[in-house]
Design an enzyme around this catalytic site. Structure first.
Site, short mmCIF file in Angstrom:
data_model
loop_
_atom_site.label_atom_id
_atom_site.label_comp_id
_atom_site.label_asym_id
_atom_site.label_seq_id
_atom_site.Cartn_x
_atom_site.Cartn_y
_atom_site.Cartn_z
CG HIS A 41 -2.00 1.02 1.19
ND1 HIS A 41 -3.34 0.73 1.36
CD2 HIS A 41 -1.95 2.36 0.99
CE1 HIS A 41 -4.05 1.85 1.27
NE2 HIS A 41 -3.22 2.86 1.06
N GLY A 197 -9.34 8.52 -1.75
CA GLY A 197 -9.95 9.84 -1.60
C GLY A 197 -10.73 9.96 -0.30
CG HIS A 224 -7.88 3.76 0.41
ND1 HIS A 224 -7.35 3.40 -0.80
CD2 HIS A 224 -6.88 4.36 1.11
CE1 HIS A 224 -6.07 3.77 -0.83
NE2 HIS A 224 -5.76 4.35 0.30
CD GLU A 227 -7.13 6.57 5.43
OE1 GLU A 227 -7.74 6.42 4.36
OE2 GLU A 227 -6.02 7.13 5.50
CG ASP A 304 -1.42 5.61 3.08
OD1 ASP A 304 -1.79 5.21 1.96
OD2 ASP A 304 -2.13 6.30 3.82
ZN LIG Z 1 -3.81 4.88 0.96
#
Ligand SMILES: [Zn+2]
Length: 358
Positions: A41, A197, A224, A227, A304
């Protein structure tokens, strides 16, 4: 007097021992397992370091400030970053350097070589082709350019094409899925899609049709979720068919969703530094990574956005060792999870297992 001397000697010896054991580095050096890594990722734009930015700007004749401090603040997360939306604003500058085929190809090459020099032996680099069209490239041009960069690096790597959460970009997302179908390979190119996003503003449930199409086309995907938004987002992603989740850090908020993740063998692509900076988890002393691991959830460690976060995957492992006493056995397990979940061929997985001593 003699007793005092002897006592002082003992105390000095004890201090020496404590000093040795107290140094986090010297302690963990001897007990760590991981010195080769897999990053499942990482975002291309977020992995542009100041050095890479300078090279990209120079090759394209784009002016950047000469002042190092100014440059650093331009390409890194501000200390007062409050949430994911704040964090996402940091991508504008690196993206502006990746709007030509040359700039995009070179960014893939430089990011891949940079992480290779840090011990990464396999990576899945993700980016959104639709964010590279402001200077005349089509999404397809953006895919060809990234593939060119991928071909030049010595790192074993693949591409994940991101769709974007947002308004007015449904057609662009559909185009990304069609192009993923066209360019999909088992290895050495486009291997999957994702959606990135502002998760809290544009919930996962809105994208059911997009992932139904990906499933119909046989395109692997990660989403995603969990989060900036809660566990329901993860449950939705799993319902769509995701067997990998980007982050998923907030599943502890709903034990039923945590159980679902475990039961389905879904892999979480967790990224501690990113979660700290976006405040996905408020109290990092309670970061749930090792809890998930001991619950039998398939977790992995990733960066990330290593450029704007100023981290490396090695740093993420060291962070978990230092703050959560991550053991060599756990590191082995995490790396094994990453190999199992990688969007790559069985041949490559076998090579990776050999390289990692798994
Ligand atoms: Zn990410």
């Amino acid at each position: 007097m003699r007793r005092f001397k002897y006592g002082a000697l003992l105390a000095a010896f004890a201090l020496l021992l404590t000093g040795c054991a107290g140094g986090a580095e010297s302690q963990t050096d001897s007990v760590r397992y991981a010195d080769k890594y897999i990053d499942l990722h990482l975002h291309l734009d977020g992995s542009v370091t100041v050095d890479i930015a300078k090279k990209l700007a120079e090759m394209q004749g784009i002016a950047l400030p000469a002042d190092e401090k100014e440059l650093e603040s331009m390409f890194t997360v501000p200390a007062d970053c409050t949430d994911l939306n704040d964090f996402l604003a940091c991508f504008d500058k690196p993206l502006s350097l990746m709007q030509t085929p040359e700039g995009l190809s070179e960014s893939v090459y430089l990011v891949a070589e940079n992480i290779r020099s840090q011990g990464v032996i396999y990576a899945e680099i993700r980016y959104a082709p639709q964010l590279h069209t402001s200077n005349g490239m089509t999404q397809e041009d953006a895919i060809k350019a990234a593939l060119d960069g991928l071909k030049r690096t010595q790192l074993k790597a693949n591409l994940i094409l991101c769709c974007m959460r947002g308004e007015g970009n449904d057609a662009a997302n559909d185009e990304t899925v069609e192009l993923a179908k066209k360019y999909l390979v088992e290895d050495g190119g486009v291997v999957a899609i994702d959606i990135a996003g502002a998760e809290a503003l544009y919930p996962t449930e809105n994208y059911e049709a997009l992932f139904a199409k990906a499933s119909e086309y046989g395109i692997p995907f990660t989403i995603h979720a969990g989060e900036a938004d809660g566990p329901q987002s993860v449950a939705d992603a799993i319902r769509f068919g995701a067997n990998r989740i980007g982050h998923g850090v907030r599943i502890f908020e709903d034990p039923e969703v945590a159980e679902l993740v475990k039961e389905k063998g879904v892999t979480l692509e967790m990224c501690p530094t990113s979660n700290r900076q976006t405040h996905a988890v408020d109290d990092m002393t309670k970061y749930p990574f090792t809890d998930y691991l001991s619950q039998g959830i398939r977790v992995t460690l990733n960066t990330d956005d290593m450029g704007i976060e100023q981290t490396t995957l090695a740093d993420e492992f060291r962070y978990m060792e230092k703050n959560f006493a991550l053991t060599p056995e756990q590191e082995k397990l995490i790396l094994g999870n990453a190999v199992d979940a990688a969007f790559t061929s069985e041949t490559v997985k076998k090579e990776l297992r050999e390289q990692l001593g798994l």
